[in-house]
Design a protein around this motif. Sequence first.
Motif, PDB file in Angstrom:
ATOM      1  N   GLU A 156      11.451 -31.563  71.611  1.00 41.06           N
ATOM      2  CA  GLU A 156      11.271 -31.343  70.181  1.00 41.06           C
ATOM      3  C   GLU A 156      10.517 -30.037  69.951  1.00 41.06           C
ATOM      4  O   GLU A 156      10.744 -29.365  68.957  1.00 41.06           O
ATOM      5  CB  GLU A 156      10.525 -32.509  69.513  1.00 41.06           C
ATOM      6  CG  GLU A 156      10.448 -32.308  68.001  1.00 41.06           C
ATOM      7  CD  GLU A 156      10.044 -33.539  67.222  1.00 41.06           C
ATOM      8  OE1 GLU A 156      10.630 -34.611  67.452  1.00 41.06           O
ATOM      9  OE2 GLU A 156       9.132 -33.420  66.387  1.00 41.06           O
ATOM     10  N   HIS A 158       6.871 -29.751  70.796  1.00 43.34           N
ATOM     11  CA  HIS A 158       5.440 -29.952  70.558  1.00 43.34           C
ATOM     12  C   HIS A 158       4.563 -29.131  71.504  1.00 43.34           C
ATOM     13  O   HIS A 158       3.337 -29.241  71.436  1.00 43.34           O
ATOM     14  CB  HIS A 158       5.082 -31.435  70.699  1.00 43.34           C
ATOM     15  CG  HIS A 158       5.518 -32.277  69.539  1.00 43.34           C
ATOM     16  ND1 HIS A 158       5.254 -33.618  69.441  1.00 43.34           N
ATOM     17  CD2 HIS A 158       6.199 -31.966  68.417  1.00 43.34           C
ATOM     18  CE1 HIS A 158       5.755 -34.105  68.320  1.00 43.34           C
ATOM     19  NE2 HIS A 158       6.342 -33.112  67.686  1.00 43.34           N
ATOM     20  N   HIS A 218       3.948 -27.768  62.504  1.00 35.10           N
ATOM     21  CA  HIS A 218       5.016 -28.445  63.242  1.00 35.10           C
ATOM     22  C   HIS A 218       6.168 -27.484  63.508  1.00 35.10           C
ATOM     23  O   HIS A 218       6.592 -26.752  62.619  1.00 35.10           O
ATOM     24  CB  HIS A 218       5.532 -29.674  62.493  1.00 35.10           C
ATOM     25  CG  HIS A 218       6.323 -30.581  63.380  1.00 35.10           C
ATOM     26  ND1 HIS A 218       7.635 -30.325  63.729  1.00 35.10           N
ATOM     27  CD2 HIS A 218       5.986 -31.719  64.032  1.00 35.10           C
ATOM     28  CE1 HIS A 218       8.064 -31.270  64.544  1.00 35.10           C
ATOM     29  NE2 HIS A 218       7.081 -32.138  64.752  1.00 35.10           N
TER      30      HIS A 218
HETATM   31 ZN   LIG Z   1       7.288 -33.729  65.950  1.00 36.43          ZN
END
Ligand SMILES: [Zn+2]
Length: 557
Positions: A156, A158, A218
């Motif tokens: 993802e 991170h 994010h």
């Molecule tokens: Zn996330």
Amino acid sequence: MTNKLVLFLIALLIVACSAESPEEPAPVVDEPEAEAIHEETDTPVVPLTGLKAEAAEKVDGMQKLTQEIIDSLFSFSELGFQEFETQRYLTQILEENGFTVELGVSGIPSAWWATWGSGKPVIALGSDVDGIPKSSQMPGVAYRQPMIEGAPGHGEGHNSGQALNITAAIAVKEIMEREGLAGTIVLWPGIAEELVATKAWFARDGRYDDVDAVLFTHVSNNLRVGWGRPRGTGLISVEYSFDGVAAHGASDPWRGRSALDAVELMNVGWNFRREHLHPLQRSHYVIVDGGDQPNVVPSKATVWYFIREITAEKIRENFATLQRIAEGAAMMTDTSVSRRIVGAAYPRHFNKPVALAMDENIKAVGLPEWTEDDQTFARALQELMGAEEIKGLATELEGIEEAEEDPVSGGSDDIGDVSWNTPTVTLRFPANVDDLQFHHWSSAMAMATPIAHKGTTAGAKVIAATMLDLIQDPALVEDAWRYFREEQTADVQYESFVGADDEPAIEKNAAIMAQFKDQLAAFYYDPTKYDTYLEQLGIDYPQLERPGSEEEAAETP
Ligand SMILES: [Zn+2]
């Protein structure tokens, strides 16, 4: 010489001397407004746009650190609650830069809390650090190639947010130190965000009580921020464990009471009920324990559910339904059932004044300059993943996300719980490629490449500038709180899904990490030997074809 003239010459001399004084740094950019305030109040006011430009320069000067942090976290590939290499590595950097670090927050051993400075405002920078199971993937190549088969990876992205926060924090801290500005910087990790399993605990334990603003970051594919309710859901993550009686599955099965039967009946019950739930709900489950072997009637079985909806009220309603179905399954099988809250995420609500201020900084910073290699790589990944449109990397800002009147369904983030405790925004930054698949190895492919490095640097400039806004403009902090109190929480009361006795699920992922730890360690990035992780892995970015595949293709008749 008249007295007037003497006075004038003395005054001129004072002005000339003070302008050359080495203690007084020359403003980077003139700001007439700030100077006007200076004359009126006689307090040292620093030109804000000048400081923002300086912070951006400092962030640019830390591009090597940004790359090292991103590449290192990528190589650690740690899952939620097991982010120990990540913790060791990041807290060392923070301590070296003068932050005070507290380890093991809220009973979560891999968590940490770092602070620097004193007084108000207190600005807390957060970003997630955990990876995704089975998403191990070589970075910088445009084809599926796990680094370690079956291992976790950063599917993802991170691995990027802490690099962003740390470089922004260091830049602003240096400026605050020099200018003697009051304020406290806090850095904290989103531990186990992929399990949405810690931020509600941090909030429950009062971690944000004295924080004036949380700037969360994010990974995404553009630079943007929003306010109000965004698209997406909140959730309750809950495990149901059934307790039955073991028996020989063939000789006397009538003496057994199967816990696995209860799990299966519960799932059947829920799946029938789905038709009669509002379509905005999302729910899913995995069976984490379905017994040991077929000839032993399973005396224990556990199923783990995520129950998602748009509002806290609806989440509670569906959770109550699930609870009744679990009890029904226990009744049907003469087993007993117990439950455990594993995670929780409140539906998010972001702060308007802080988002508006941040959006101005986004416009000032703009998107990174992508190279042709970056664009070629991004398009190759989109091609590989069957993206709707092969558009490469973003070259235009999308603008601020306005509040959604009726948010549509989607994912959750436990930043929601933070957002109901203190004014909070999430900055999305362009470190990954649009229209791949999240929670999938494709989303790891760009995450240790120049795309991730440059996108993160752009994000750090926005965060640094917004921190300076909050530090230099007390009215912004006041506005943020006014919005929080008078608009966001006027009619809605936050009531955590996590109770006082719910313990964080810190054992999660321990077995998986134990299985892969040694293999992963062989791949840890060594910045003392290699300039980049791609160099360490021998990847010629962007590597579009599997080595040897062209020759093989040519040989194939
Ligand atoms: Zn996330």
